[in-house]
Design a protein around this motif. Structure first.
Motif, PDB file in Angstrom:
ATOM      1  N   SER A  56       0.790  -1.217   0.000  1.00 27.22           N
ATOM      2  CA  SER A  56       0.000   0.000   0.000  1.00 27.22           C
ATOM      3  C   SER A  56       0.824   1.270   0.000  1.00 27.22           C
ATOM      4  O   SER A  56       0.812   2.053   0.919  1.00 27.22           O
ATOM      5  N   MET A  57       1.592   1.395  -1.078  1.00 31.19           N
ATOM      6  CA  MET A  57       2.264   2.660  -1.271  1.00 31.19           C
ATOM      7  C   MET A  57       1.581   3.332  -2.444  1.00 31.19           C
ATOM      8  O   MET A  57       1.178   2.679  -3.393  1.00 31.19           O
ATOM      9  N   LYS A  58       1.479   4.633  -2.377  1.00 30.70           N
ATOM     10  CA  LYS A  58       0.887   5.343  -3.504  1.00 30.70           C
ATOM     11  C   LYS A  58       1.812   5.199  -4.714  1.00 30.70           C
ATOM     12  O   LYS A  58       3.005   5.312  -4.586  1.00 30.70           O
ATOM     13  N   SER A  59       1.258   4.946  -5.845  1.00 35.47           N
ATOM     14  CA  SER A  59       2.110   4.718  -7.004  1.00 35.47           C
ATOM     15  C   SER A  59       1.362   5.066  -8.284  1.00 35.47           C
ATOM     16  O   SER A  59       0.237   5.587  -8.233  1.00 35.47           O
ATOM     17  N   GLU A  60       1.956   4.746  -9.411  1.00 34.72           N
ATOM     18  CA  GLU A  60       1.339   5.055 -10.692  1.00 34.72           C
ATOM     19  C   GLU A  60       1.603   3.926 -11.670  1.00 34.72           C
ATOM     20  O   GLU A  60       2.685   3.346 -11.674  1.00 34.72           O
ATOM     21  N   ILE A  61       0.607   3.637 -12.468  1.00 32.55           N
ATOM     22  CA  ILE A  61       0.850   2.706 -13.567  1.00 32.55           C
ATOM     23  C   ILE A  61       0.776   3.547 -14.833  1.00 32.55           C
ATOM     24  O   ILE A  61      -0.173   4.319 -15.011  1.00 32.55           O
ATOM     25  N   THR A  62       1.772   3.406 -15.699  1.00 31.30           N
ATOM     26  CA  THR A  62       1.737   4.184 -16.925  1.00 31.30           C
ATOM     27  C   THR A  62       1.683   3.241 -18.117  1.00 31.30           C
ATOM     28  O   THR A  62       2.377   2.218 -18.139  1.00 31.30           O
ATOM     29  N   ILE A  63       0.843   3.604 -19.065  1.00 23.45           N
ATOM     30  CA  ILE A  63       0.712   2.772 -20.260  1.00 23.45           C
ATOM     31  C   ILE A  63       1.330   3.521 -21.440  1.00 23.45           C
ATOM     32  O   ILE A  63       1.055   4.704 -21.649  1.00 23.45           O
ATOM     33  N   TYR A  64       2.191   2.832 -22.158  1.00 21.94           N
ATOM     34  CA  TYR A  64       2.897   3.423 -23.292  1.00 21.94           C
ATOM     35  C   TYR A  64       2.633   2.617 -24.551  1.00 21.94           C
ATOM     36  O   TYR A  64       2.273   1.446 -24.488  1.00 21.94           O
TER      37      TYR A  64
END
Lengths: 597, 851
Positions: free
Chosen positions: B73-81
């Motif tokens: 439970s860490m704030k994070s980001e998923i990025t789609i390329y």
């Protein structure tokens, strides 16, 4: 099941094939043996589409007639019904009964031609909607004969003109599309009357919805479709029919192409249903003849048949005998058909009471002539009422009189009505409202001019009721009036003739501005007049190049009209196929109106 | 039709040679075959893959990156390329610890969490659904997760497998079908449950299972059981497998241990074609391994990439940083910090033409063209003559080789060679060959356009054909590349229903969600586009999407353009445009639809409002009346009254008065009916009903049944010799003379009282004439009595009455007296068997005609 004659092009049996395979697909959806429960009125229709052998090939176990109480043993069941509330109730009660008894069955309901929300509503209310699989069988036109297509909706005329129930219009439009799918696009479309024009509009919508473009069609087997409202000519169906086929319908009633012959008539052990269409070699010859001329042909055929049988007796050589024996089944068929028609025509003669009938025809002719003095006619109608021969005859004559003369004078009308009620019962009170609503009856009050009938104008201009010097001359007529023994040229058929010849309705409309309803004609291009075509054809004189015209009656047509249009087809050297919502006679038309209570 | 690009400048021979050189420069021999490493895109995205969870998708699909999480439970980001490193979307992540990211076949992103849940997003980061994979996993927790896709012949299939912390394995498939359709299968337990598995991989064949290794043992866990496989390997010391890779078609498997010893063979572990020892100096910590095609696989160990062919053959490439591998149907995709690459075997198609020194017709044709370009046409001619008999093959080979290439220049050069060869075939050319040429040109043009870095789909021709153009267009649509999709549809001549319509439909469905434009703008844009394309796209569906996006005005605007009433009307109902819905249904003329609307409205509206609605629509009202007639007559009566249709309600009450069982109800109904007719100001009917009621009481008094009519009653009185009652009825009901006389005659004849009849006829001059007397007698077959009345009948009527009683001489006489020649003829026909009469008639006729 009817097997088609090979001569006709385009072959109307294509329609049967098309819907038959559709039925097959529906039946195949539930594999395994199945019972079919079919609504009474669809039962005879099925004869024209699918044989028992065909149904068996799709694993039908048994065919049942839908009844409120019935036992059907199998585990897969198909109901084939019209989308009517009554049948939905019956089916629901069957299912509920099975459920109470703990029987588990796969139910299928096939609605013909389409399911309607009102049926769903009943099924849902009765708690069985979840138990059934619903199918739609798009059965529209049924080829009753090689030149007759009918939707066979028995109450079409009343539904359209009395109840304002336009459900059928959609069916008609769909049926035209179905024809186009089978025979290619129909280039020229002519319509006359409010309903026909509505259908034309609907057709446009459906074509747009299905993305059908004119170019999409490969072949064009049908060159022209003429659609005509029954309301355009209500006079003709009220006239006593005089061709063999028409008389048969008037007296015995032809139902879905079959006549019901009682054992008393045939002398057989049971009542029989006889298919009367072109597959019957004898009927084919006499159907279009005047009834009075049928006996001549029948006796000639009898002699011929006797000769053919005798040829067998005279045969010496084995090969001759062999040839004779091979002919036997056909001879037997002919024999059977001949005996049926002899007995049937005998029955009609006794039923019609020649003298009475002649007198009645005389008055009918007087009505059609639109004479100004209606006194004797009124008196005759009064006599009919008082003698209570049949409840339909006086009504029929009254309607005819009203239609031809633009209404019945108030004082006569009131008195006729009252006498009728007193003679046949006050429950007929609503009959008169019904007839008025349909436009068959009209009370004429006040000023005369506004009651001019278009019939009168047509009568004058087209000489619908020709005058003859003698009765011999009358019998030798060479136009469509022959179907009424030369006494009357059916107005609707004359309109069809005019539109075929002129490519539009203008000629007819010029005669009477009051002629009912709007028209649709192809814009710009008018169909080539038949006269020109005829000359071209003269050189080839082959049947191949003949154009095919479909005449579609919205609200029903009579056998006499079909006979007349066949005659017209010969005259113009084209093939005329009659399509209709239902086949009517004065009897069937009036019967349900008069007995509606 | 020429090559993929029309270029007017003439390529010089040297340039062609250059091209060939560059085309083969990156080929690397590997035993019998060559491998080629090609860089599709340089990446300048500043990403160090080592810090990320990376998920690539097959068929050159998108790519997802997520920073590796150190804690739960860490704030994070998923990025789609895209594969070209262009950002498509970003998902803010606040959920639990993600174990693995992966893609479904429809390019949806799946996040598998440690807590046993899965969350699905589309490529734009839109949340689709989430669910717990299986309750048990929630407690056991996910340790590892591996995505797989299976591609063989015409089957494509994919999903993922998880291994829980207590070493249980699950297979999860059908993710694209939706939350509740996901299928989960638990596999048999690992027999060596106590020991830690070395490596594992899902294996798809007939069913999906998992290969798991524990030290040197290999297990296959299926749904039903676990099978132990003995691997006969030549290695002396005990191995401990550390990585396993399965080919996409599930037929080949490769294993490697910490010392670099490899075993590759069939998935039944029976036969092996490769056993090889890399003889690594030290034990490795991590190996990445993916199958290319069936005859080679790719490994990355530390900073070195090995390509291992069959047997002893191998080659290696240096890697300058971390990388990720993904198996494609025709090679392996490699993602590094700086590039997106593709490594694959050089296909025979390319070898046939481009391999140096090859003598295949295709190669010779290619050479010939080069000579021709270099103005050495005699040499070219020589080459062509040399392959004259195989020219078709040569052309076909050049076309095929072009399809294998990424570089447009090389493609073009090869296609030009093919075109050159085509010229020599002239009219003898096979249509298939022409088609292949045109088709390849089109396809390459499409592929080149999607390979551009701004689109970033470096798909190969083989992958593209494997997907099919339809699926490919679907992908473009899914990526929101509508414009490109449209152009491609047109270019590839895909039928509108599978192409343009689909694209525009999806475009419009997306467009209505575009909040940056006003309703009017969106509507206008959609309408214009659809109109220009001249295709039928369901406005109903688009309107529904607008409604779902809470843009009601837009929905209403769009819906107006729908031509299918079936698609339009239900939505109108939903939008509470009841009146319009009914109107459109009626307009469509489709009874099914009208019934549907009627039913919906009935449930929705108050009766009063419902009636108002029907008031202006007779077509709909008629259908409703029809239903009511059979289901609810009371309701129908209410409707009639509401609409002031008094005659209808009157008739209905009147009809009910006949059918009701109870006498009181009958009376009431009669009363109601009368009231209605009075309201209709119908004097006749009001009076008729009154008379009817009166008559009913009278006939009952007489002992007749209730339904007896007036005529019947009078006749009954006559027959039962109750003249006073008959007279009374006559007076009470104001019967006309005509009526009364007919009834009298009929009654008397019925009982055969001819004496009374005679007396009656003499009472006064009959108002209906003596003909009536004669007629009725005749119908009772009493000719003798009839004869009495005929002389009293009118002259002109006598002859036919005589005829009917078969008195021919009198008939002839009567006809003669009225000078009726037709009548005489008739007599002659009837009396044909009596010569005297025939004679008489002849004389009479002569007399009449003579005068």
């Amino acid at each position: 099941m009817a097997t088609p004659g090979p001569s006709a092009t385009p072959d109307l049996q294509l329609v049967a094939q098309y819907v038959r395979s559709e039925l097959g697909d529906i039946l195949d959806k539930t594999p395994g043996p199945k019972d079919i429960v079919i609504q009474q009125e669809l039962m005879t229709l099925l004869n024209h589409i699918a044989s028992v052998k065909f149904l068996k090939s799709h694993e039908m176990d048994k065919l049942y007639r839908l009844a409120p109480q019935m036992r059907v043993p199998g585990y897969n069941r198909y109901y084939i019904v019209r989308p009517e509330i009554g049948s939905a109730y019956t089916i629901s009660s069957h299912i509920n009964k099975d459920m109470r008894e703990g029987v588990r069955i796969n139910y299928n309901i096939v609605f013909v031609p389409r399911n309607l929300a009102c049926c769903d509503y009943i099924l849902e209310r009765e708690g069985v909607l979840g138990q059934v699989l619903i199918h739609e069988w798009n059965l529209y036109l049924i080829p009753l004969d090689e030149h007759i297509l009918s939707l066979e909706i028995p109450d079409a005329t009343q539904a359209l003109y009395l109840h304002g129930d336009y459900t059928l219009l959609h069916s008609v439009a769909q049926s035209v599309l179905q024809l186009e799918v089978l025979y290619g696009g129909i280039k020229t479309f002519q319509a006359k009357g409010v309903l026909s024009c509505k259908i034309s509009d609907l057709l446009g919508r459906l074509r747009e919805a299905y993305c059908i473009k004119d170019e999409a069609w490969g072949s064009h087997d049908v060159s022209e479709l003429i659609m005509i409202d029954r309301s355009v000519d209500l006079v003709t169906p009220l006239c006593s029919q005089m061709t063999y086929e028409g008389m048969l319908d008037d007296t015995l009633g032809i139902c879905n192409g079959f006549i019901h012959v009682t054992k008393a008539t045939t002398g057989r052990l049971t009542d029989t249903k006889v298919l009367v269409n072109s597959t019957d070699p004898v009927f084919k010859l006499i159907r279009g003849l005047l009834f009075s001329k049928a006996p001549i042909v029948l006796s000639r055929l009898t002699r011929e048949l006797k000769g053919e049988y005798d040829s067998g007796k005279g045969a010496r050589e084995i090969s001759d005998l062999k040839a004779f024996v091979s002919q036997l089944p056909e001879l037997k068929k002919k024999h059977e058909s001949l005996s049926t028609h002899l007995r049937v025509s005998e029955k009609i003669v006794t039923q019609k009471k020649v003298e009475d009938f002649k007198r009645q025809l005389g008055y009918e002719r007087a009505i059609l002539e639109c004479q100004d003095a209606t006194g004797p006619i009124i008196e005759y109608i009064e006599e009919c009422i008082q003698r209570q021969v049949t409840s339909l005859l006086p009504i029929r004559l009254l309607c005819l009189l009203s239609l031809t003369s633009g209404g019945i004078k108030s004082k006569y009308y009131q008195s006729m009505k009252l006498q009728y009620l007193q003679s046949y019962g006050y429950n007929h009170l609503s009959t008169f409202y019904t007839l008025e609503q349909l436009g068959l009856l009209r009370e004429r009050t006040g000023d005369q001019l506004s009651y001019q009938s278009s019939f009168k104008q047509f009568n004058k201009a087209l000489r619908l009721v020709p005058k003859y010097a003698s009765s011999e001359e009358m019998e030798k007529v060479t136009d469509m009036s022959y179907v009424f023994g030369g006494a009357y040229l059916p107005l609707g058929c004359m309109a069809v003739k005019s539109v075929i010849e002129n490519g539009n309705w203008k000629a007819m409309e010029d005669i009477s501005k009051m002629w009912k309803g709007p028209t649709v004609s192809p814009s710009g291009t008018s169909a080539a007049p038949v006269g020109v075509k005829k000359k071209e054809k003269g050189a080839k004189s082959s049947n191949q190049g003949r154009r095919t015209i479909i005449v579609y009656f919205v609200g029903g047509c009579t056998f006499s009209e079909i006979n007349a249009l066949q005659y017209l087809g010969q005259e113009l050297n084209c093939r005329i196929v009659v399509a209709t919502t239902n086949i009517i006679s004065a009897t069937t038309l009036l019967e349900c109106l008069v007995n509606s209570n | 039709d020429s090559g993929p690009d029309k270029d007017t400048t003439v390529d010089m021979a040297e340039r062609a040679a250059d091209i060939q050189a560059s085309a083969t420069a990156d080929w690397n021999p590997l035993g019998e075959i060559y491998v080629k490493r090609y860089s599709n895109y340089e990446l300048d995205w500043g990403i160090n893959l080592a810090d990320y969870l990376v998920a690539m998708s097959p068929f050159a699909g998108p790519l997802a990156l997520m920073p590796k999480q150190r804690q739960t439970s860490m704030k994070s980001e998923i990025t789609i390329y895209t594969l070209a490193g262009k950002k498509i979307s970003t998902i803010t992540w606040e959920g639990g610890r993600v174990i693995e990211l992966g893609w479904t076949l429809s390019e949806n992103l799946v996040c598998v969490l440690e807590d046993g849940s899965m969350i699905i997003y589309d490529i734009f980061g839109q949340f689709l659904y989430s669910r717990i994979i299986q309750r048990e996993i929630q407690t056991s927790r996910v340790q590892e997760c591996k995505f797989f896709s299976y591609t063989d012949k015409d089957k494509v299939f994919g999903g993922f497998a998880v291994m829980t912390c207590n070493t249980e394995f699950y297979i999860i498939v059908d993710i694209d079908k939706g939350k509740d359709e996901v299928r989960i299968k638990k596999l048999a337990a690992l027999p060596d449950a106590s020991s830690k598995p070395g490596c594992w991989a899902p294996l798809c064949k007939e069913s999906t299972s998992v290969i798991v290794t524990v030290e040197d043992r290999v297990y296959l866990l299926s749904h039903l059981d676990a099978t132990l496989y003995e691997i006969n390997c030549g290695k002396k010391s005990a191995t401990c497998w550390m990585e396993v890779a399965v080919s996409l078609n599930g037929k080949a498997v490769a294993l490697i241990d910490r010392e670099g010893y490899m075993w590759a063979g069939t998935t039944d572990f029976k036969s092996s074609d490769t056993e090889f020892d890399l003889q690594l100096k030290q034990k490795v910590a991590r190996v990445q391994m993916q199958w290319g095609e069936m005859d080679y696989f790719v490994l990355v160990i530390d900073r070195i990439m090995f390509v291992k062919g069959l047997g002893k053959h191998w080659c290696k490439y240096p890697m300058n940083g971390p990388c990720c591998l993904l198996a494609e149907v025709d090679g392996v995709r490699i993602l590094t910090n700086t590039a997106c690459e593709f490594i694959h075997r050089v296909s025979t198609k390319s070898l046939n033409v481009l391999r140096i020194g090859v003598m295949e017709p295709g190669a010779l044709l290619n050479d010939a063209y080069k000579e021709y370009e270099g103005d050495e046409s005699h040499k070219a001619d020589e080459f062509v003559r040399f392959i004259k008999d195989k020219l078709s093959i040569a052309v076909s080979q050049c076309i095929e080789a072009a399809g294998e290439e990424f570089v447009p220049k090389v493609q073009k050069s090869l296609l030009k060679s093919a075109n050159f060869g085509k010229g020599f075939l002239g009219s003898e050319i096979q249509p298939d060959l022409v088609n292949a040429f045109v088709e390849t040109c089109r396809e390459l043009r499409v592929l080149n356009s999607v390979r551009l870095s701004k689109i970033g789909i470096p798909i190969t021709l083989r992958q593209y054909r494997r997907l099919s153009s339809g699926v490919f267009v679907d992908r473009l649509i899914y990526h929101g590349l509508y414009h490109l999709a449209l152009e491609i549809c047109e270019f590839l001549k895909i039928p509108p229903s599978e192409g343009t319509v689909k694209v525009l439909r999806n475009w419009a469905l997306k467009k209505v969600q575009d909040k940056s434009m006003s309703d009017a703008e969106v509507a206008q844009k959609i309408k214009k586009k659809l109109k220009d394309a001249n295709v039928v796209v369901s406005y109903g569906e688009i309107a529904r999407a607008a409604m779902d996006a809470k843009r009601l005005t837009l929905a209403a605007d769009l819906l107006r353009n729908e031509i299918f009433a079936q698609d339009q009307v239900p939505l109108l109902l939903e939008m509470d445009s009841d009146s319009t819905a009914l109107e459109k249904a009626v307009e469509s003329g489709d009874p099914k639809l009208i019934h549907q609307v009627l039913r919906q409205l009935k449930l929705k509206l108050t009766t009063e409002r419902y009636y108002q609605m029907l008031h202006f629509r007779p077509v709909a009202a008629a259908l409703y009346c029809k239903v009511l007639k059979e289901t609810d007559q009371e309701q129908l009566l209410r409707l009639y009254r509401q609409e002031s249709l008094f005659v209808e309600s009157g008739c209905m009450y009147f009809a009910q008065s006949f059918t009701a069982r109870d006498t009181d109800i009958r009376k009431q109904r009669l009363f109601d009916a009368q009231k209605e007719f009075r309201d209709a100001q119908d004097i006749f009917a009001t009076k008729a009903i009154e008379e009817h009621a009166k008559l009913t009481t009278e006939v009952v008094k007489l002992g007749l049944k209730e339904t007896a009519t007036l005529s019947e009653a009078v006749i009954w009185c006559v027959k039962n010799r109750q003249p006073r009652q008959a007279e009374q009825l006559r007076k009470d009901f104001k019967m006309t003379d005509h009526q009364y006389w007919w009834a009298m005659i009929r009654g008397l004849c019925d009982i055969g009282d001819y004496a009374e009849l005679d007396r009656f006829s003499k009472q006064k001059k009959p108002p209906i004439g003596f003909e009536a007397f004669a007629e009725v007698c005749i119908t009772h077959d009493n000719y003798r009595e009839a004869a009495k009345y005929i002389p009293k009948a009118a002259f002109e009527n006598r002859y036919h009455l005589y005829l009917r009683i078969q008195d021919y001489s009198k008939a002839a006489d009567a006809a003669f007296q009225t000078r009726n020649i037709g009548g005489l003829d008739e007599v002659a026909i009837k009396a044909a068997r009596t010569p005297e009469i025939v004679d008489l008639v002849r004389q009479m006729k002569a007399k009449l005609e003579g005068r």
